[in-house]
Enzyme design. Structure first.
Site, short mmCIF file in Angstrom:
data_model
loop_
_atom_site.label_atom_id
_atom_site.label_comp_id
_atom_site.label_asym_id
_atom_site.label_seq_id
_atom_site.Cartn_x
_atom_site.Cartn_y
_atom_site.Cartn_z
N ASP A 170 1.02 20.88 -20.11
CA ASP A 170 0.37 19.60 -20.32
C ASP A 170 1.37 18.83 -21.18
OD1 ASP A 170 -1.02 17.43 -21.30
OD2 ASP A 170 -2.94 18.47 -21.31
N PHE A 223 -19.20 14.74 -26.11
CA PHE A 223 -18.78 13.89 -27.23
C PHE A 223 -18.66 12.42 -26.85
CE2 PHE A 223 -14.38 13.41 -25.80
CZ PHE A 223 -14.26 14.48 -24.93
N ARG A 245 -13.44 15.57 -33.72
CA ARG A 245 -12.77 16.61 -32.94
C ARG A 245 -13.21 17.93 -33.57
NH1 ARG A 245 -10.27 14.65 -28.07
NH2 ARG A 245 -12.49 14.76 -27.80
N PHE A 251 -7.88 21.72 -24.42
CA PHE A 251 -8.15 20.29 -24.53
C PHE A 251 -9.37 20.01 -23.65
CE2 PHE A 251 -7.82 15.84 -23.27
CZ PHE A 251 -7.88 15.27 -24.54
N THR A 252 -10.16 19.02 -24.03
CA THR A 252 -11.47 18.79 -23.40
C THR A 252 -11.41 18.68 -21.87
OG1 THR A 252 -11.17 16.45 -23.86
CG2 THR A 252 -12.45 17.70 -25.45
N TYR A 304 0.84 -1.20 0.00
CA TYR A 304 0.00 0.00 0.00
C TYR A 304 0.88 1.25 0.00
CZ TYR A 304 -3.80 3.20 0.93
OH TYR A 304 -4.70 4.23 0.81
N LYS A 331 -0.33 8.10 -23.20
CA LYS A 331 0.07 8.46 -24.55
C LYS A 331 1.56 8.12 -24.76
CE LYS A 331 -4.02 10.61 -24.26
NZ LYS A 331 -4.45 11.62 -23.33
#
Ligand SMILES: *Cc1c(COP(=O)(O)O)cnc(C)c1O
Length: 458
Positions: A214, A448, A381, A123-124, A71, A257
């Site tokens: 980001d 979306f 998009r 970005f969303t 943990y 990513k």
């Protein structure tokens, strides 16, 4: 152009569904013409997203076996911390379950109600996590980014006049921080130059403004810097990355990513105050600060994936595979965003389906049509992703109305790219027969993902 030679060989394969034409027509109708609502089993080639869809290496899978599922204080946490220090150069990091977990911690800490966050295109999930604590995201990317035909080599760059404009309009106290994405997703996977990042640091130092990246696709951005920016032709990717990060106060990172893993995320910073505040909040929302929602094995795969994803040989293949798909489409005059970006090829739906009005959702329509034609899954998009104006409640129609063919990393061969291109070219030839869609269900947040549509007659 030929497809790039893969710098790996295949050890394990996965069988995929090959739905026939009748099933595809049924499946997309059942999914409300929203490719997010298709079952994976009904998909032949899945170019929905590059998020969490990478193939891991034997080295990463081996790392999974030494997952320490304690943990607290798992050894893999320390491996991950060291990888982030070595590759990105940040001193502190907080692990999270994925990128939006990191956005939540970072942005809810830094944004006060009524504040503005300038960013090189929204970005969303980032926009939403700025809005939830009461902020507003505003755009400071160069105009070229909004023009699909413009071949600027660094369409992700910040326009300093726009940034100055926000400071003059709102006052410096109203700017929470400047938010910079690398290899800008919504602009078509377009990079930011090192020169632009360096200048931004000087600009923000004058105002004592923080810069938060980001950094989700920073490795792919680093490849473009090496390829396109003078002085970096022979610089190792890790050196480029460390210089990029040195111009920021911290970053959020979706490791699904560029880090070649299926799940995970983190934030990293050199700012002790940000670190202590977010490390405290992580235990409320994600898990203890030495796992943040990831299993020990996930952290190990991530630590190894961060390294592999920053190797020049791999990145060269990766970027050129995406470019190969782009070149096949351009050779057939299919309108795409130029130049081809890092993670995806973006079709310009306004040029592809000029007979459809914006209210008939051309990009949503095209994504559904591609699936129906060939079983290739892409995503919208454009206006559906952008959502409604926070104040007026009206639909916003951004200049870019795109369909994204996103290439998972190390998953598909060049032959899959050729099959995809053939389908898109086939549709382009009979584009006049494609009718639009009507939205019949619209959820409140990030519509979306779950919106549903019906076909309307031509
Ligand atoms: C995917 C992504 C995120 C969100 O990360 P998740 O891991 O999907 O939560 C944030 N920013 C960018 C640029 C992304 O591509």
């Amino acid at each position: 152009m030929k497809g790039p030679v893969e710098p790996f060989k295949i050890k394990v394969i996965e069988h995929v569904g090959m739905p026939d034409e009748k099933r595809r027509t049924e499946a997309i109708r059942e999914a409300g013409y929203n490719t997010f609502l298709l079952k994976s089993e009904d998909v032949f080639i899945d170019l929905l997203t590059d998020s969490g869809t990478s193939a891991m290496s034997d080295n990463q899978w081996a790392g999974m076996m030494i997952g320490d599922e304690a943990y607290a204080g798992a050894r893999n946490f320390y491996h991950l911390e060291k990888a982030i220090q070595d590759i990105l150069g940040y001193k502190y990091m907080v692990p999270t379950h994925q990128g939006r977990g990191a956005e939540h911690l970072m942005y809810s800490h830094l944004v006060k109600p009524g504040q503005i966050v300038p960013r090189n295109m929204y970005f969303t999930t980032s926009k939403l996590h700025v809005e939830l604590p009461g902020g507003t995201m505003v755009d400071c990317i160069i105009d070229e980014a909004h023009d699909p035909e413009n071949e600027h080599p660094f369409k992700g760059n910040v326009d300093f006049k726009k940034l100055q404009g926000y400071i003059d309009e709102y006052g410096i106290d109203k700017i929470a921080f400047v938010n910079i994405e690398q290899d800008v997703n919504m602009a078509g996977g377009q990079p930011v130059s090192m020169e632009n990042l360096r200048k931004l640091r000087e600009f923000c130092d004058d105002y004592k403004l923080k810069i938060i990246y980001d950094a989700t696709r920073s490795s792919e951005n680093a490849y473009f810097i090496r390829e396109r920016e003078k002085g970096y032709e022979n610089t190792p990717i890790i050196e480029i990355l460390r210089e990029m990060m040195s111009y920021s106060d911290g970053c959020i990172y979706s490791s699904k990513k560029d880090c070649l893993v299926n799940i995970g995320g983190f934030l990293a910073t050199n700012d002790k105050e940000i670190f202590e505040a977010t490390r405290n909040m992580v235990v409320v929302y994600e898990g203890l600060h030495t796992y943040g929602g990831m299993a020990g094995r996930d952290m190990e795969a991530l630590a190894r994936g961060l390294k592999e994803g920053a190797e020049y040989k791999y990145l060269k293949y990766r970027i050129n595979q995406v470019r190969y798909l782009g070149s096949l489409l351009m050779d057939a005059s299919v309108p795409i965003v130029k130049p081809t970006g890092g993670h995806a090829v973006f079709l310009n739906a306004l040029k592809f389906l000029p007979h459809l009005s914006r209210e008939k959702w051309p990009a949503q329509t095209l994504a559904a049509a591609i699936y129906e034609d060939s079983g290739v899954r892409s995503m919208e998009r454009g206006a559906i992703s952008k959502g409604r104006d926070k104040v007026t409640g009206e639909n916003i129609f951004p200049k870019l109305e795109l369909v994204r063919l996103t290439i998972p990393r190390r998953v598909y061969t060049n032959t899959h790219m050729e099959y995809t291109a053939d389908s898109v070219i086939n549709l382009y030839e009979k584009r006049a027969e494609i009718a639009g869609l009507r939205m019949v269900y619209e959820p409140k947040y990030l519509r979306f993902f779950q919106a549903r549509f019906e076909k309307i007659d031509l």
